[in-house]
Design a protein around this motif. Sequence first.
Motif, PDB file in Angstrom:
ATOM      1  N   ASN A  12       0.796  -1.225   0.000  1.00 15.88           N
ATOM      2  CA  ASN A  12       0.000   0.000   0.000  1.00 15.88           C
ATOM      3  C   ASN A  12       0.832   1.281   0.000  1.00 15.88           C
ATOM      4  OD1 ASN A  12       0.844   0.382   2.658  1.00 15.88           O
ATOM      5  ND2 ASN A  12      -1.135  -0.031   3.563  1.00 15.88           N
ATOM      6  N   GLY A  13       2.149   1.159   0.048  1.00 13.49           N
ATOM      7  CA  GLY A  13       3.021   2.325   0.031  1.00 13.49           C
ATOM      8  C   GLY A  13       3.160   3.003   1.390  1.00 13.49           C
ATOM      9  N   LEU A  14       2.482   2.466   2.388  1.00 18.51           N
ATOM     10  CA  LEU A  14       2.516   3.039   3.737  1.00 18.51           C
ATOM     11  C   LEU A  14       3.035   2.030   4.753  1.00 18.51           C
ATOM     12  CD1 LEU A  14      -1.010   4.731   3.613  1.00 18.51           C
ATOM     13  CD2 LEU A  14       1.212   5.847   3.272  1.00 18.51           C
ATOM     14  N   GLY A  15       3.696   0.988   4.261  1.00 17.95           N
ATOM     15  CA  GLY A  15       4.228  -0.032   5.157  1.00 17.95           C
ATOM     16  C   GLY A  15       3.280  -1.185   5.410  1.00 17.95           C
ATOM     17  N   GLY A  16       2.237  -1.273   4.632  1.00 20.42           N
ATOM     18  CA  GLY A  16       1.262  -2.348   4.797  1.00 20.42           C
ATOM     19  C   GLY A  16       0.903  -2.967   3.467  1.00 20.42           C
ATOM     20  N   TRP A  17      -0.174  -3.720   3.475  1.00 18.40           N
ATOM     21  CA  TRP A  17      -0.621  -4.435   2.285  1.00 18.40           C
ATOM     22  C   TRP A  17      -2.110  -4.234   2.098  1.00 18.40           C
ATOM     23  CZ3 TRP A  17      -4.458  -7.807   3.543  1.00 18.40           C
ATOM     24  CH2 TRP A  17      -4.489  -8.283   4.859  1.00 18.40           C
ATOM     25  N   TYR A  18      -2.577  -4.606   0.922  1.00 15.61           N
ATOM     26  CA  TYR A  18      -4.008  -4.698   0.651  1.00 15.61           C
ATOM     27  C   TYR A  18      -4.216  -5.766  -0.408  1.00 15.61           C
ATOM     28  CZ  TYR A  18      -3.420  -1.826  -3.597  1.00 15.61           C
ATOM     29  OH  TYR A  18      -3.037  -1.331  -4.842  1.00 15.61           O
ATOM     30  N   ILE A  19      -5.459  -6.176  -0.575  1.00 12.36           N
ATOM     31  CA  ILE A  19      -5.786  -7.184  -1.575  1.00 12.36           C
ATOM     32  C   ILE A  19      -6.732  -6.559  -2.591  1.00 12.36           C
ATOM     33  CG2 ILE A  19      -6.871  -9.426  -2.024  1.00 12.36           C
ATOM     34  CD1 ILE A  19      -6.173 -10.168   0.909  1.00 12.36           C
ATOM     35  N   GLU A  20      -6.376  -6.688  -3.847  1.00  9.80           N
ATOM     36  CA  GLU A  20      -7.252  -6.257  -4.931  1.00  9.80           C
ATOM     37  C   GLU A  20      -8.004  -7.491  -5.420  1.00  9.80           C
ATOM     38  OE1 GLU A  20      -6.245  -3.406  -8.394  1.00  9.80           O
ATOM     39  OE2 GLU A  20      -5.909  -5.457  -9.127  1.00  9.80           O
ATOM     40  N   LEU A  21      -9.323  -7.465  -5.290  1.00 15.54           N
ATOM     41  CA  LEU A  21     -10.177  -8.583  -5.688  1.00 15.54           C
ATOM     42  C   LEU A  21     -10.900  -8.209  -6.971  1.00 15.54           C
ATOM     43  CD1 LEU A  21     -11.498 -11.342  -5.030  1.00 15.54           C
ATOM     44  CD2 LEU A  21     -13.209 -10.064  -3.704  1.00 15.54           C
ATOM     45  N   ARG A  28     -15.565  -6.183 -11.998  1.00 15.19           N
ATOM     46  CA  ARG A  28     -15.712  -5.425 -10.756  1.00 15.19           C
ATOM     47  C   ARG A  28     -14.434  -5.582  -9.947  1.00 15.19           C
ATOM     48  NH1 ARG A  28     -20.916  -7.690  -7.923  1.00 15.19           N
ATOM     49  NH2 ARG A  28     -19.980  -9.620  -8.654  1.00 15.19           N
ATOM     50  N   VAL A  29     -14.047  -4.517  -9.270  1.00 18.17           N
ATOM     51  CA  VAL A  29     -12.835  -4.527  -8.463  1.00 18.17           C
ATOM     52  C   VAL A  29     -13.163  -4.043  -7.054  1.00 18.17           C
ATOM     53  CG1 VAL A  29     -10.503  -3.602  -8.209  1.00 18.17           C
ATOM     54  CG2 VAL A  29     -11.404  -4.070 -10.489  1.00 18.17           C
ATOM     55  N   ALA A  30     -12.682  -4.778  -6.067  1.00 19.94           N
ATOM     56  CA  ALA A  30     -12.799  -4.367  -4.669  1.00 19.94           C
ATOM     57  C   ALA A  30     -11.389  -4.226  -4.112  1.00 19.94           C
ATOM     58  CB  ALA A  30     -13.585  -5.390  -3.863  1.00 19.94           C
ATOM     59  N   THR A  31     -11.151  -3.133  -3.418  1.00 20.92           N
ATOM     60  CA  THR A  31      -9.876  -2.914  -2.745  1.00 20.92           C
ATOM     61  C   THR A  31     -10.085  -3.206  -1.271  1.00 20.92           C
ATOM     62  OG1 THR A  31      -9.245  -1.235  -4.352  1.00 20.92           O
ATOM     63  CG2 THR A  31      -8.059  -1.234  -2.266  1.00 20.92           C
ATOM     64  N   CYS A  32      -9.402  -4.225  -0.776  1.00 25.00           N
ATOM     65  CA  CYS A  32      -9.616  -4.708   0.588  1.00 25.00           C
ATOM     66  C   CYS A  32      -8.386  -4.382   1.435  1.00 25.00           C
ATOM     67  CB  CYS A  32      -9.864  -6.211   0.568  1.00 25.00           C
ATOM     68  SG  CYS A  32     -11.155  -6.702  -0.602  1.00 25.00           S
ATOM     69  N   LYS A  33      -8.566  -3.494   2.397  1.00 28.54           N
ATOM     70  CA  LYS A  33      -7.453  -3.031   3.222  1.00 28.54           C
ATOM     71  C   LYS A  33      -7.073  -4.000   4.328  1.00 28.54           C
ATOM     72  CE  LYS A  33      -8.626   1.697   2.229  1.00 28.54           C
ATOM     73  NZ  LYS A  33      -9.122   2.977   2.730  1.00 28.54           N
TER      74      LYS A  33
END
Length: 88
Positions: A12-21, A28-33
């Motif tokens: 995520n560019g902030l030291g974490g991750w996310y999942i793009e579904l 359809r795209v969901a961004t899951c933090k």
Amino acid sequence: MAVKFVSTIKENGLGGWYIELVDTLENRVATCKDMQQFEDAIEQMGDDYGGDIEVEWKKDDNVTIAHFEEVKIEIGKYQQRFDKEAMK
């Protein structure tokens, strides 16, 4: 035939991750933090297909080993809860 969803682990560019579904049928795209958002999104999007989905996992090349392992553990916990519910 199951609908294919693609889940990509990303930094995520902030030291974490996310999942793009991504629902490959409807684009359809969901961004899951976090994992809870992923669980909610996959359940909601999967309901549109009666739960008949197949999930393909990917990760971006820049995902750290630590973040990959963290997501992998969370996915394992989710799978265990899902399997328990399916057995009821």
